[in-house]
Design an enzyme around this catalytic site. Sequence first.
Site, PDB file in Angstrom:
ATOM      1  N   VAL A 101       6.463 -21.014   1.781  1.00 33.83           N
ATOM      2  CA  VAL A 101       6.282 -20.654   3.320  1.00 33.83           C
ATOM      3  C   VAL A 101       6.792 -19.190   3.414  1.00 33.83           C
ATOM      4  O   VAL A 101       7.652 -18.847   2.924  1.00 33.83           O
ATOM      5  CB  VAL A 101       7.153 -21.550   4.102  1.00 33.83           C
ATOM      6  CG1 VAL A 101       6.966 -21.225   5.693  1.00 33.83           C
ATOM      7  CG2 VAL A 101       6.917 -22.946   3.960  1.00 33.83           C
ATOM      8  N   CYS A 102       5.861 -18.414   4.203  1.00 34.25           N
ATOM      9  CA  CYS A 102       6.239 -17.001   4.596  1.00 34.25           C
ATOM     10  C   CYS A 102       6.017 -16.920   5.951  1.00 34.25           C
ATOM     11  O   CYS A 102       5.907 -18.047   6.806  1.00 34.25           O
ATOM     12  CB  CYS A 102       5.492 -16.199   3.746  1.00 34.25           C
ATOM     13  SG  CYS A 102       3.720 -16.233   3.998  1.00 34.25           S
ATOM     14  N   LYS A 103       6.113 -15.659   6.339  1.00 31.41           N
ATOM     15  CA  LYS A 103       6.106 -15.434   7.925  1.00 31.41           C
ATOM     16  C   LYS A 103       4.477 -15.889   8.492  1.00 31.41           C
ATOM     17  O   LYS A 103       4.563 -16.655   9.388  1.00 31.41           O
ATOM     18  CB  LYS A 103       6.101 -13.909   8.101  1.00 31.41           C
ATOM     19  CG  LYS A 103       6.131 -13.580   9.796  1.00 31.41           C
ATOM     20  CD  LYS A 103       6.404 -12.029   9.812  1.00 31.41           C
ATOM     21  CE  LYS A 103       6.166 -11.733  11.194  1.00 31.41           C
ATOM     22  NZ  LYS A 103       6.386 -10.204  11.492  1.00 31.41           N
ATOM     23  N   ILE A 130       5.210 -19.682   8.952  1.00 32.60           N
ATOM     24  CA  ILE A 130       6.175 -20.158  10.084  1.00 32.60           C
ATOM     25  C   ILE A 130       5.334 -19.927  11.327  1.00 32.60           C
ATOM     26  O   ILE A 130       5.587 -20.764  12.269  1.00 32.60           O
ATOM     27  CB  ILE A 130       7.451 -19.405  10.101  1.00 32.60           C
ATOM     28  CG1 ILE A 130       8.385 -19.695   8.850  1.00 32.60           C
ATOM     29  CG2 ILE A 130       8.222 -19.512  11.199  1.00 32.60           C
ATOM     30  CD1 ILE A 130       8.756 -21.424   8.887  1.00 32.60           C
TER      31      ILE A 130
END
Length: 145
Positions: A101-103, A130
């Site tokens: 998961v990243c931004k 996210i």
Amino acid sequence: MNLEELMAFAGRHPLLSIGLAVLTLAIIGNEIAQLFRGFKLLRPAALTALINRENALVVDLRPAADFEKGHIPGAKNVLMSQFDPENKKLAGAKALPVVVVCKDGQASSGAARRLKKAGFEHVYALDGGIAGWQQADLPLVKGRA
């Protein structure tokens, strides 16, 4: 419409015809690339199911400050600059589903490819990151994991 009409149209509008051909090839190329990338994109609801059913490991690649402001429950924070498939937080998870998961879903693709190359069996990336999780109105946990 028959083939003669299509050929006549292509003769009268060569730029439109070339543009259509280029776009068609780009779409086909993109779809083929997705088949061979080695990992799958997950929507937020599918991630919730994967965590609940298969005890998936969620690896959050965002900076620690962003992670502490809000992260997916149970996620482990590994900075992208320090991301290594041999990281101790990832040790023993080669058989588990691992979700990166990243931004916003952009950086996680590279990390997912590295995990797949390192021998992880079930690798996923959260579609939209996210931001997508929040857009789906799913909960975040504040603080350190």
